[in-house]
Design an enzyme around this catalytic site. Structure first.
Site, PDB file in Angstrom:
ATOM      1  N   SER A 134       1.309  -1.622   0.345  1.00 42.93           N
ATOM      2  CA  SER A 134      -0.065   0.168  -0.201  1.00 42.93           C
ATOM      3  C   SER A 134       0.726   1.428   0.001  1.00 42.93           C
ATOM      4  O   SER A 134       2.348   1.162   0.336  1.00 42.93           O
ATOM      5  CB  SER A 134      -1.186   0.098   1.397  1.00 42.93           C
ATOM      6  OG  SER A 134      -1.581   2.009   1.034  1.00 42.93           O
ATOM      7  N   TYR A 147      -1.207  -0.936  10.709  1.00 40.72           N
ATOM      8  CA  TYR A 147      -1.536  -1.042   9.357  1.00 40.72           C
ATOM      9  C   TYR A 147      -0.011  -0.589   8.119  1.00 40.72           C
ATOM     10  O   TYR A 147       0.556  -1.872   7.188  1.00 40.72           O
ATOM     11  CB  TYR A 147      -2.765   0.052   8.657  1.00 40.72           C
ATOM     12  CG  TYR A 147      -3.048  -0.607   6.759  1.00 40.72           C
ATOM     13  CD1 TYR A 147      -3.352  -2.079   6.899  1.00 40.72           C
ATOM     14  CD2 TYR A 147      -2.675   0.742   5.923  1.00 40.72           C
ATOM     15  CE1 TYR A 147      -3.898  -2.180   5.466  1.00 40.72           C
ATOM     16  CE2 TYR A 147      -3.002  -0.256   4.934  1.00 40.72           C
ATOM     17  CZ  TYR A 147      -3.264  -1.450   4.185  1.00 40.72           C
ATOM     18  OH  TYR A 147      -3.637  -1.442   3.283  1.00 40.72           O
TER      19      TYR A 147
HETATM   20  N1  LIG Z   1      -8.815  -0.130  -1.304  1.00 37.85           N
HETATM   21  C1  LIG Z   1      -7.627   0.593  -1.278  1.00 37.85           C
HETATM   22  O1  LIG Z   1      -7.476   1.900  -0.408  1.00 37.85           O
HETATM   23  C2  LIG Z   1      -5.934  -0.381  -0.784  1.00 37.85           C
HETATM   24  C3  LIG Z   1      -5.508   0.386  -0.834  1.00 37.85           C
HETATM   25  C4  LIG Z   1      -4.013  -0.240  -0.538  1.00 37.85           C
HETATM   26  C5  LIG Z   1      -3.907  -0.844  -0.427  1.00 37.85           C
HETATM   27  N2  LIG Z   1      -4.888  -2.213  -0.070  1.00 37.85           N
HETATM   28  C6  LIG Z   1      -4.769  -3.241   0.060  1.00 37.85           C
HETATM   29  O2  LIG Z   1      -5.223  -4.162  -1.215  1.00 37.85           O
HETATM   30  C7  LIG Z   1      -5.759  -5.459  -0.968  1.00 37.85           C
HETATM   31  C8  LIG Z   1      -6.904  -5.487  -1.212  1.00 37.85           C
HETATM   32  O3  LIG Z   1      -7.880  -5.561  -0.340  1.00 37.85           O
HETATM   33  P1  LIG Z   1      -8.979  -4.331  -0.862  1.00 37.85           P
HETATM   34  O4  LIG Z   1      -9.119  -3.057  -1.460  1.00 37.85           O
HETATM   35  O5  LIG Z   1      -9.508  -4.994  -2.121  1.00 37.85           O
HETATM   36  O6  LIG Z   1     -10.329  -4.640   0.338  1.00 37.85           O
HETATM   37  P2  LIG Z   1     -11.332  -5.895   0.750  1.00 37.85           P
HETATM   38  O7  LIG Z   1     -12.389  -5.703  -0.849  1.00 37.85           O
HETATM   39  O8  LIG Z   1     -12.178  -5.478   1.711  1.00 37.85           O
HETATM   40  O9  LIG Z   1     -10.829  -6.905   0.227  1.00 37.85           O
HETATM   41  C9  LIG Z   1      -9.934  -7.541   1.105  1.00 37.85           C
HETATM   42  C10 LIG Z   1      -9.960  -8.713   0.777  1.00 37.85           C
HETATM   43  O10 LIG Z   1      -9.072  -9.961   1.765  1.00 37.85           O
HETATM   44  C11 LIG Z   1     -10.012 -11.138   2.251  1.00 37.85           C
HETATM   45  N3  LIG Z   1      -9.441 -11.612   3.443  1.00 37.85           N
HETATM   46  C12 LIG Z   1      -9.655 -10.624   4.537  1.00 37.85           C
HETATM   47  N4  LIG Z   1      -9.238 -11.507   5.865  1.00 37.85           N
HETATM   48  C13 LIG Z   1      -8.957 -12.563   5.608  1.00 37.85           C
HETATM   49  C14 LIG Z   1      -8.284 -14.022   6.048  1.00 37.85           C
HETATM   50  N5  LIG Z   1      -7.945 -14.003   7.230  1.00 37.85           N
HETATM   51  N6  LIG Z   1      -7.854 -14.511   4.998  1.00 37.85           N
HETATM   52  C15 LIG Z   1      -8.472 -14.866   4.084  1.00 37.85           C
HETATM   53  N7  LIG Z   1      -8.496 -13.954   2.718  1.00 37.85           N
HETATM   54  C16 LIG Z   1      -8.813 -12.984   4.207  1.00 37.85           C
HETATM   55  C17 LIG Z   1     -11.272 -10.513   2.627  1.00 37.85           C
HETATM   56  O11 LIG Z   1     -12.361 -11.859   1.998  1.00 37.85           O
HETATM   57  P3  LIG Z   1     -12.503 -12.447   3.034  1.00 37.85           P
HETATM   58  O12 LIG Z   1     -13.505 -11.172   4.057  1.00 37.85           O
HETATM   59  O13 LIG Z   1     -14.061 -13.342   3.333  1.00 37.85           O
HETATM   60  O14 LIG Z   1     -11.914 -13.510   3.839  1.00 37.85           O
HETATM   61  C18 LIG Z   1     -11.737  -9.941   0.897  1.00 37.85           C
HETATM   62  O15 LIG Z   1     -11.673 -10.913  -0.428  1.00 37.85           O
HETATM   63  C19 LIG Z   1      -4.845  -5.289   0.626  1.00 37.85           C
HETATM   64  O16 LIG Z   1      -3.702  -6.175   1.439  1.00 37.85           O
HETATM   65  C20 LIG Z   1      -4.944  -4.129   1.343  1.00 37.85           C
HETATM   66  O17 LIG Z   1      -4.505  -3.604   2.108  1.00 37.85           O
HETATM   67  C21 LIG Z   1      -6.037  -1.457  -1.003  1.00 37.85           C
END
Ligand SMILES: NC(=O)c1ccc[n+]([C@@H]2O[C@H](COP(=O)([O-])OP(=O)(O)OC[C@H]3O[C@@H](n4cnc5c(N)ncnc54)[C@H](OP(=O)(O)O)[C@@H]3O)[C@@H](O)[C@H]2O)c1
Length: 238
Positions: A134, A147
């Site tokens: 991130s 985080y």
């Molecule tokens: N959105 C942003 O602005 C942003 C910015 C920078 C980085 N990121 C990174 O991008 C990645 C994806 O996040 P996203 O933004 O797409 O958010 P999201 O829609 O909340 O997706 C997160 C995913 O992680 C899974 N997850 C959470 N805990 C888990 C566990 N213990 N075991 C297996 N799966 C788990 C969730 O699935 P389940 O709940 O079904 O397990 C979900 O599929 C993350 O690493 C986040 O830190 C996001």
């Protein structure tokens, strides 16, 4: 046909990435905890996709995920370590359980995933590990301490692994997304943090598909090219 595992594939960036990789000709094993969501996505994607209910913070689950992928598709060419959580809060609030969960999922979850797939990649002298970090790894903000620590932690792990793997033909990439429209922020409970973030992040976020495109770009490079780090942010994000 090449095979990728995408963790956190039940929503957001992971779901978009799984869809994109199937479109580009990969077999994809989708992993996350919400089985119902994975089932629906896989039904839509057809034969090239399968799912394995996985909690990335469990070493046993990650080993079983790798084994299930090899059983179904024969090998693992790429691992997209994308699963992550962001229940940020001010340190003074002492939300220790959330700190532990972030460390377990964002940091241990990545290590366990790498550990489960690396031996067969080293043996085949082929493979690609992509870690979704991130921009918060590089730019902290009040409430992001744990985080940001997990996301800069995986950056250090990723770059070290890349150096260790140069002799083994395994490529390693860290992607640093800026703001993306996903469910990530829904775990933030602290109202003052939500208000602060609403003020600081008042620009148009990226679509998850923008990040899926960047994963496809990284995987699409010839074997002699390793994209080490890639930062993708909204044009309006300072
Ligand atoms: N959105 C942003 O602005 C942003 C910015 C920078 C980085 N990121 C990174 O991008 C990645 C994806 O996040 P996203 O933004 O797409 O958010 P999201 O829609 O909340 O997706 C997160 C995913 O992680 C899974 N997850 C959470 N805990 C888990 C566990 N213990 N075991 C297996 N799966 C788990 C969730 O699935 P389940 O709940 O079904 O397990 C979900 O599929 C993350 O690493 C986040 O830190 C996001």
């Amino acid at each position: 046909m090449r095979t990728a595992i995408v963790t956190g594939a039940s929503s957001g960036i992971g779901e978009a990435t799984a869809r994109k990789l199937v479109e580009t000709g990969y077999n994809v094993m989708l992993a996350a905890r919400r089985k119902d969501r994975l089932e629906t996505i896989v039904e839509e994607l057809g034969e090239q996709a399968a799912f394995h209910a996985t909690d990335v913070s469990s070493r046993d689950d990650q080993d079983a995920l790798a084994a299930a992928t090899i059983k179904r598709f024969g090998q693992i060419d790429a691992l997209i370590c994308n699963a992550g959580i962001m229940p940020v809060s001010l340190i003074e609030k002492g939300d220790v359980e959330d700190w532990d969960r972030m460390i377990d999922v964002n940091l241990r979850g990545v290590l366990y995933g790498i550990n489960a797939v690396l031996p067969q990649m080293v043996e085949r002298k082929d493979g690609h590990i992509i870690i979704i970090s991130s921009i918060a790894a590089l730019q902290t903000f009040p409430s992001s301490a744990v985080y940001s620590a997990t996301k800069s932690g995986v950056r250090s792990m990723s770059d070290t692994l890349r150096k260790e793997m140069t002799a083994h033909g395994v490529r390693v990439t860290t992607i640093f997304p800026g703001g993306v429209k996903t469910e990530l922020g829904t775990s933030i409970k602290d109202q003052s943090v939500l208000e602060m973030m609403g003020g600081a992040f008042n620009f148009e976020f990226l679509e998850p598909e923008n990040l899926a495109d960047s994963v496809a770009y990284v995987l699409g490079q010839p074997p002699s090219v390793c994209v080490g780090e890639l930062m993708i942010r909204p044009t309006g994000q300072p």
